[in-house]
Write an enzyme that holds these catalytic residues in place. Structure first.
Site, PDB file in Angstrom:
ATOM      1  N   ASP A   1      21.422 -41.437   8.741  1.00  0.00           N
ATOM      2  CA  ASP A   1      20.031 -41.855   8.531  1.00  0.00           C
ATOM      3  C   ASP A   1      19.821 -43.287   9.010  1.00  0.00           C
ATOM      4  O   ASP A   1      18.808 -43.615   9.616  1.00  0.00           O
ATOM      5  CB  ASP A   1      19.668 -41.754   7.052  1.00  0.00           C
ATOM      6  CG  ASP A   1      19.469 -40.324   6.589  1.00  0.00           C
ATOM      7  OD1 ASP A   1      20.078 -39.425   7.186  1.00  0.00           O
ATOM      8  OD2 ASP A   1      18.712 -40.108   5.628  1.00  0.00           O
TER       9      ASP A   1
ATOM     10  N   LYS B   1      22.984 -36.616   3.692  1.00  0.00           N
ATOM     11  CA  LYS B   1      22.801 -35.168   3.706  1.00  0.00           C
ATOM     12  C   LYS B   1      24.113 -34.401   3.612  1.00  0.00           C
ATOM     13  O   LYS B   1      24.104 -33.204   3.314  1.00  0.00           O
ATOM     14  CB  LYS B   1      22.048 -34.738   4.980  1.00  0.00           C
ATOM     15  CG  LYS B   1      20.710 -35.450   5.165  1.00  0.00           C
ATOM     16  CD  LYS B   1      19.844 -35.402   3.941  1.00  0.00           C
ATOM     17  CE  LYS B   1      18.551 -36.185   4.092  1.00  0.00           C
ATOM     18  NZ  LYS B   1      18.745 -37.628   4.349  1.00  0.00           N
TER      19      LYS B   1
ATOM     20  N   CYS C   1      25.881 -46.559   2.604  1.00  0.00           N
ATOM     21  CA  CYS C   1      25.014 -47.704   2.286  1.00  0.00           C
ATOM     22  C   CYS C   1      25.157 -48.119   0.819  1.00  0.00           C
ATOM     23  O   CYS C   1      25.141 -47.278  -0.080  1.00  0.00           O
ATOM     24  CB  CYS C   1      23.563 -47.363   2.596  1.00  0.00           C
ATOM     25  SG  CYS C   1      23.280 -46.986   4.344  1.00  0.00           S
TER      26      CYS C   1
ATOM     27  N   SER D   1      12.201 -43.569   0.327  1.00  0.00           N
ATOM     28  CA  SER D   1      13.219 -43.664  -0.714  1.00  0.00           C
ATOM     29  C   SER D   1      12.883 -44.736  -1.733  1.00  0.00           C
ATOM     30  O   SER D   1      13.634 -44.976  -2.646  1.00  0.00           O
ATOM     31  CB  SER D   1      14.579 -43.952  -0.067  1.00  0.00           C
ATOM     32  OG  SER D   1      15.611 -43.860  -1.001  1.00  0.00           O
TER      33      SER D   1
END
Length: 571
Positions: A93, A136, A206, A482
């Site tokens: 992402d 994911k 992250c 998010s």
């Protein structure tokens, strides 16, 4: 030395599934092919353990998973199994953010689940371990394990260490905020470059409570990842030991015949939502928990999620809305301490089973809190008495939408719509400083069908924060935010614009209002005007007419249903 007959007999009792592939004269061809890769008759007499590895060298999240797979194989062999590693896809992402490539991310969740299911069904594994790391790959692997329902577990590869700049921790969020700050002239090019260079110092996902660490927390609280193993950082020496112990554990799970259907229950799903709510986790936790429910055939809705979050206090002070990173959670006492808080407060069902064979309450009981830590607060010192997730409804989101809040954000917003039919156009307007305080930025045709794939739009939200507008601009989308701003950021709108949802009927300047306490999101138009616009609305042409993107667009459900692909049961 070959195993003794007694040991071989014990192992044969654990390889009931793989016998169909390997036992008997008529299976000599399969045995011969596997001997070509170095396996022996003794290896083939043992339980076959599939390792579904989401390794890739495209990005830091999954970069180190080969190392963990190697240690996992050692543990499997030591416990009496034969490991067989295979790979699947992974989309970063963070790398694809803000481009057309980001549309592949959510779609990859389905492909990950499909590919693991296919390989496992074809090869009759007696047990499966899924190695995941990024946004994911975690839900994709868990979805596959639910479908297969053989003894299995998932191990999260761990969080990246934070970078350091000017005496403070920085993460990828700071890079995206720096984009907006630099465009607004608030930082120099040298500072911008320094943040870019320092934010991501090595392997791991992250570091904030973004989707990866949210889902890692979910995986432990839900019981599919062994307690105490997800929050161990990616580069920690102890992560190798964690992988080894997972290899040993899968053989014990086969002995117990412990399967996902015993672990991922209604209670486990409720526990998972409580974990997202209490840590201020990503709104993607909603999307993926709904997907787990659909895979397991368990009724579960946005209304259930709202009810759970409303009764669960926010106790973890984590980025992007708070101060700390996933590494700080680990140092404070880990996800086990979060579990202990939730069990003690009665916010989760402690009797839910986990992959260790112990209950959530039993696992949580051994938590050790670091003295003086304030990362994971006590229940009587909660950041907010309401969890981080809020579900809103109204004439713009009849089926619901989701927002993540820390509790100190504005509770209402009313302003004119600034309408964009794709993320790139909205980002260009932000970078050109055309968005003003009070505006409502609408980014539509980014839903499961319209995108396709519900792009995550951290770039837009962080850029606005970097310009100092994070608390003064409302953002809404039928795609995903998010919650990277420290203001109001609403996503997962259902139904989406591409299938005629009301967000597709908006015009520039329409007045939109949100009221958090009332749980409403509305456009100030009469029902007659909305009906008139709907009668004249024409769906835009799809972005893709062939290939995997088109396949997903034709089969995707809406966000309130997990955006999973739906099988035509009438065939």
């Amino acid at each position: 030395m070959a195993d003794s007959p007694t040991i071989r007999d014990q192992m044969r009792a654990l390889n009931a599934r793989s016998r169909a592939l390997l036992e008997g004269d008529d299976r000599a061809g399969a045995r011969s092919m596997l001997k070509a890769i170095g396996l022996t008759d003794d290896d083939l007499a043992k339980p076959l353990i599939g390792i579904a590895n989401t390794w890739t060298e495209i990005g830091p999240c999954n970069f180190h998973l080969r190392r963990l797979a190697h240690k996992m194989k050692e543990g499997i062999r030591a416990a009496g199994g034969t490991p067989l590693e295979f790979n699947t896809v992974s989309i970063s992402d963070g790398i694809t953010m803000g481009t057309e490539g980001m549309k592949a991310s959510l779609i990859s969740r389905e492909l990950i689940a499909d590919s693991i299911e296919l390989i496992a069904r074809a090869n009759y594994f007696d047990g499966i371990i899924a190695l995941s790391a990024c946004d994911k790959t975690i839900p994709g692997t868990i979805m596959a394990l639910i479908r297969l329902n053989v003894p299995s577990l998932m191990l999260y590869g761990g969080s990246i260490a934070p970078g350091h700049y000017n005496g403070r921790d920085v993460t990828i969020q700071d890079v995206y905020e720096a984009i907006g700050a630099f465009a607004a002239g608030r930082i120099s090019r040298e500072e911008f470059k320094a943040i870019e260079d320092l934010a991501c110092p090595g392997p791991g996902a992250c570091g904030g409570q973004f989707t990866a660490n949210t889902m890692a927390t979910v995986s432990e609280i839900m019981g599919i990842c062994p307690m105490g193993m997800a929050d161990v950082p990616a580069v920690a020496d102890t992560k190798d030991d964690v992988a080894y112990r997972c290899g040993e554990l899968i053989l014990k799970m086969i002995e117990m015949d412990l399967r996902p259907s015993q672990i991922i229950t209604r209670a486990a799903l409720e526990n998972a939502v409580a974990a997202v709510a209490c840590t201020g986790g990503s709104t993607n936790g909603v999307l993926h928990t709904l997907a787990f429910a659909r895979e397991a055939g368990i009724p579960f809705t946005l209304d259930d999620i709202e009810a759970i979050s409303s009764r669960t206090p926010l106790i973890a002070d984590l980025k992007p809305t708070g101060r700390y990173t996933a590494l700080d959670v680990h140092k404070a006492g880990g996800i086990r301490l979060i579990a202990q808080r939730l069990v003690e407060g009665g916010y989760v069902d402690g009797s839910a089973l986990t992959v260790t064979g112990r209950t959530l309450a039993e696992e949580a009981a051994s938590a050790t809190e670091t003295p003086g830590q304030d990362v994971i607060r006590s229940l009587d010192n909660a950041i907010s008495q309401h969890g981080g997730l809020y579900v809103l409804k109204g004439n713009l989101a009849p089926q619901g939408c989701v927002i993540k809040l820390k509790g100190d954000e504005p509770r209402q917003h009313r302003g004119p719509a600034r309408v964009f039919d794709r993320e790139e156009d909205a980002m260009a307007a932000v970078q050109a400083q055309q968005i003003k305080a009070g505006d409502v930025v609408v980014i539509r045709y980014e839903g499961p069908v319209g995108g396709p794939g519900m792009r995550e739009m951290l770039g837009v939200t962080a850029a606005l924060t970097g310009q100092g507008l994070g608390r003064d601009v409302l953002l809404i989308t039928d795609g995903r935010f998010s919650g990277a701003t420290r203001g109001l950021c609403i996503g997962h709108i259902a139904p989406e614009a591409m299938i005629g949802g009301p967000v597709g009927l908006l015009c520039e300047g329409d007045i939109i209002s949100v009221d958090i306490d009332a749980r409403t999101l509305n456009v100030e138009l009469s029902a007659q005007e909305i009906a008139h616009r709907r009668a004249n609305w024409v769906a835009p042409k799809p972005h893709y007419t062939r290939g995997v993107m088109a396949k997903y667009a034709r089969t995707a459900s809406q966000a309130d249903d997990g955006a999973v692909t739906v099988v035509n049961t009438s065939l």
